[in-house]
Design an enzyme around this catalytic site. Structure first.
Site, PDB file in Angstrom:
ATOM      1  N   TYR A  64       0.830  -1.737  -0.320  1.00 42.48           N
ATOM      2  CA  TYR A  64      -0.094  -0.231  -0.220  1.00 42.48           C
ATOM      3  C   TYR A  64       0.905   0.819  -0.322  1.00 42.48           C
ATOM      4  O   TYR A  64       2.204   1.107   0.961  1.00 42.48           O
ATOM      5  CB  TYR A  64      -0.970  -0.106   0.950  1.00 42.48           C
ATOM      6  CG  TYR A  64      -2.338   0.064   1.325  1.00 42.48           C
ATOM      7  CD1 TYR A  64      -2.944   0.827   0.045  1.00 42.48           C
ATOM      8  CD2 TYR A  64      -2.720  -1.586   1.671  1.00 42.48           C
ATOM      9  CE1 TYR A  64      -4.540   0.954  -0.159  1.00 42.48           C
ATOM     10  CE2 TYR A  64      -4.202  -2.011   0.896  1.00 42.48           C
ATOM     11  CZ  TYR A  64      -4.999  -1.034   0.075  1.00 42.48           C
ATOM     12  OH  TYR A  64      -6.427  -0.936  -0.365  1.00 42.48           O
ATOM     13  N   GLU A  66       0.223   4.785  -0.322  1.00 41.19           N
ATOM     14  CA  GLU A  66      -0.889   6.535  -0.921  1.00 41.19           C
ATOM     15  C   GLU A  66      -0.327   6.810   0.187  1.00 41.19           C
ATOM     16  O   GLU A  66       0.441   7.323   0.368  1.00 41.19           O
ATOM     17  CB  GLU A  66      -2.260   6.091   0.547  1.00 41.19           C
ATOM     18  CG  GLU A  66      -3.410   5.181  -0.289  1.00 41.19           C
ATOM     19  CD  GLU A  66      -4.381   4.821   0.915  1.00 41.19           C
ATOM     20  OE1 GLU A  66      -4.637   5.849   1.670  1.00 41.19           O
ATOM     21  OE2 GLU A  66      -4.763   4.019   0.825  1.00 41.19           O
ATOM     22  N   ASP A 241      -7.102  15.397 -23.234  1.00 40.04           N
ATOM     23  CA  ASP A 241      -7.312  14.055 -22.856  1.00 40.04           C
ATOM     24  C   ASP A 241      -6.374  13.263 -24.239  1.00 40.04           C
ATOM     25  O   ASP A 241      -7.116  13.278 -24.612  1.00 40.04           O
ATOM     26  CB  ASP A 241      -8.642  13.199 -21.968  1.00 40.04           C
ATOM     27  CG  ASP A 241      -8.629  11.779 -22.467  1.00 40.04           C
ATOM     28  OD1 ASP A 241      -7.224  11.252 -22.622  1.00 40.04           O
ATOM     29  OD2 ASP A 241      -9.149  11.514 -22.148  1.00 40.04           O
ATOM     30  N   THR A 270      -4.580   8.048 -20.614  1.00 40.51           N
ATOM     31  CA  THR A 270      -3.173   6.511 -20.368  1.00 40.51           C
ATOM     32  C   THR A 270      -2.046   6.186 -20.684  1.00 40.51           C
ATOM     33  O   THR A 270      -1.506   6.730 -21.119  1.00 40.51           O
ATOM     34  CB  THR A 270      -4.470   5.103 -21.582  1.00 40.51           C
ATOM     35  OG1 THR A 270      -4.553   5.321 -22.353  1.00 40.51           O
ATOM     36  CG2 THR A 270      -5.579   5.408 -20.815  1.00 40.51           C
ATOM     37  N   LYS A 273      -2.047   2.662 -24.714  1.00 38.90           N
ATOM     38  CA  LYS A 273      -2.350   2.633 -26.192  1.00 38.90           C
ATOM     39  C   LYS A 273      -1.590   3.186 -26.800  1.00 38.90           C
ATOM     40  O   LYS A 273      -0.515   2.388 -26.626  1.00 38.90           O
ATOM     41  CB  LYS A 273      -3.609   3.937 -25.969  1.00 38.90           C
ATOM     42  CG  LYS A 273      -4.894   3.287 -25.462  1.00 38.90           C
ATOM     43  CD  LYS A 273      -6.006   4.413 -25.654  1.00 38.90           C
ATOM     44  CE  LYS A 273      -7.217   3.746 -24.729  1.00 38.90           C
ATOM     45  NZ  LYS A 273      -7.783   4.793 -23.387  1.00 38.90           N
ATOM     46  N   ARG A 279      -1.565  -1.466 -18.495  1.00 35.94           N
ATOM     47  CA  ARG A 279      -2.810  -0.955 -18.770  1.00 35.94           C
ATOM     48  C   ARG A 279      -2.670   0.407 -17.841  1.00 35.94           C
ATOM     49  O   ARG A 279      -2.337   0.250 -16.794  1.00 35.94           O
ATOM     50  CB  ARG A 279      -3.668  -1.436 -18.242  1.00 35.94           C
ATOM     51  CG  ARG A 279      -4.124  -2.198 -19.811  1.00 35.94           C
ATOM     52  CD  ARG A 279      -5.249  -3.668 -19.360  1.00 35.94           C
ATOM     53  NE  ARG A 279      -6.476  -2.395 -19.968  1.00 35.94           N
ATOM     54  CZ  ARG A 279      -6.511  -1.810 -21.042  1.00 35.94           C
ATOM     55  NH1 ARG A 279      -6.049  -2.875 -21.564  1.00 35.94           N
ATOM     56  NH2 ARG A 279      -7.632  -1.255 -21.372  1.00 35.94           N
TER      57      ARG A 279
END
Ligand code: DSN
Length: 478
Positions: A64, A66, A241, A270, A273, A279
């Site tokens: 984790y 954060e 974007d 992203t 692509k 991903r």
């Protein structure tokens, strides 16, 4: 890395998985076999490198983390700090951005981070300043209520879905359409191109807080300098974007007015692509929005995925190599060869061609819906996806379009001659497919008729086309 090392790595991984749940190992192996066999023309997909894939399958996943590099809510994040800092550094260098936030898990997440960074900067911060408090917990109930209403009452102007915009740019069924009072700009009905005068007119009338540019099915370049001028003229924050064309920006195919990074206040993308990474998502911005962007987790994101950030670092390092620019320019050359091949055979293309990695066929020219065309092509070993065309009479589900993209086949090494052969296969299938009917005799938007012998023949031809271009040639699972 030697060919044997990659084969050994993947084989060993599958052996370890097979010992626990053989069906998962089989599915992973089958996915490689399927991808090797099919002509993958989905504009948003690619093939990540073995190094990128392997960076994701390890114990970094167990942490984790954060917070941000050096400022975590958990102890023991020193190695996560290393990979996150590396991914951010590669992203900044690659795109020439002042700040990079590499935690978003997807494009939708990256857009949510950007929206909330803008809302925090433009709406929340001024409210806190006015109330002379440092954070929202210190507001009175009345001020908090007023701020929440204000946050929920902001305007966004983005490209409409049927013109090629993305559903996260204000489409009502998506959270962006529910969060914002949204209006769309479309494209010129005669040319299919963005009409900047119309965008400026809509911005003047609507006065959005956020002007969004970027697309997932628009086959042309966008002039981001002009879009920024429009945003500035109405005091809007300009967000781009670039998920679909990030690889073309990274590979310096889109430069000057067409590179969003110097023009936008904030850029989202992203990483999987045309950029060819794992991903995931990412946000780039200047110093003004950096602090707000870094609050993405836990503001709208769950804990970051350290293994995916490691893979982002690997893929971004790959994209900084000189051969990535060559790859990016071949993506566009291939898309243009595919477009020309289709046009020569009589296909109707939205905007009449392409400047980027994708082509949008209006399959109403073949008397089909997008859904019928998509399935007929799939039966024939050609993997595409249906997509709405501007002012689509068939809506976003059945659609009238087929979107095809070249990033994946370009990674495999196919070139313009193979694109012409691909255009022939697509045209053959679409001319030989006819719409089907429902049991009551009414026309169906989903059913279609295609001779299975022809579909098999085209599948074989598609597979033959791929023979000289093996996928993951270094990986032998046998
Ligand atoms: N689903 C992606 C695409 O196919 O364009 C965008 O989110």
């Amino acid at each position: 890395m030697s060919l044997n090392a990659e084969s050994t790595a993947f084989r060993s991984a599958l052996e370890v998985i097979r010992a626990v749940e053989p069906r998962v190992a089989d599915a992973i192996g089958a996915e490689l076999a399927d991808q090797r066999e099919s002509l993958k023309l989905i504009a948003s997909e690619n093939y990540a490198s073995p190094a990128t894939l392997l960076a994701m399958g390890n114990w970094l996943s167990d942490k984790y983390a954060e917070g941000t590099v050096g400022r975590r809510f958990y102890a023991g994040c020193q190695n996560v700090d290393t990979v996150e800092a590396l991914a951010a550094e590669h992203a900044r260098e690659l795109f020439g951005a002042a700040h990079a936030y590499v935690q978003p898990h997807s494009g939708i997440d990256a857009n949510l981070v950007a929206f909330w960074a803008i809302l925090a900067d433009r709406v929340e911060s001024p409210a806190l300043k006015k109330a002379q408090v440092r954070q929202v917990n210190e507001l009175t109930e009345a001020d908090w209520f007023a701020l929440r209403r204000e946050l929920g009452n902001q305007r966004m102007l983005g490209m409409s879905l049927d013109a090629g915009g993305h559903l996260t740019h204000g489409f009502r069924p998506n959270i962006s359409g529910k969060m914002f009072d949204q209006r769309s700009y479309g494209t010129d009905p005669a040319t299919g191109l963005v009409d900047y005068d119309k965008v400026a007119e809509a911005a003047r009338e609507f006065k959005p807080l956020i002007l969004v540019a970027g697309y997932s099915a628009y086959p042309r370049k966008v002039n981001f300098r002009i879009m920024r001028e429009i945003a500035d003229s109405v005091g809007a924050t300009f967000m781009v974007d670039m998920a679909h064309f990030a690889g073309l920006v990274a590979g310096k195919v889109f430069t000057g007015d067409f590179d969003p990074v110097p023009h936008a206040h904030i850029v989202t993308t992203t990483t999987h692509k045309s950029l060819r990474g794992p991903r995931g998502g990412m946000v780039l911005c200047g110093p003004e929005l950096a602090d707000q962007v870094d609050r993405g987790c836990p503001m709208v994101l769950g804990g970051p995925l350290p293994h995916v950030m490691a893979a982002k670092a690997v893929a971004l390092a790959e994209a900084r190599r000189p051969d990535f620019a060559d790859y990016a320019s071949r993506i566009v050359a291939n898309a243009q060869a595919l477009a020309e091949g289709l046009l020569r055979r009589g296909a109707k293309l939205v905007t009449g061609g392409t400047d980027n990695h994708l082509v949008l066929i209006d399959v109403s020219g073949y008397g089909l819906t997008g859904r019928q065309a998509e399935q007929a092509l799939l039966d024939s070993g050609i993997v595409t996806n249906r997509n709405a065309v501007p002012q689509d009479p068939n809506g976003a589900w059945y659609t009238s379009g087929i979107r095809i993209g070249t990033p994946a086949l370009t990674t495999r090494g196919l070139g313009t001659a193979e694109m012409d052969a691909t255009a022939e296969l697509i045209h053959t299938v679409l001319t030989q497919t006819t719409p089907g009917s429902n049991p009551d005799g009414t026309p169906s938007k989903a059913k279609y008729v295609l001779d299975p012998t022809l579909a098999d023949k085209v599948s074989k031809q598609a597979s033959d086309l791929l023979t000289g271009f093996p996928l993951y040639p270094s990986v032998n699972l046998a």
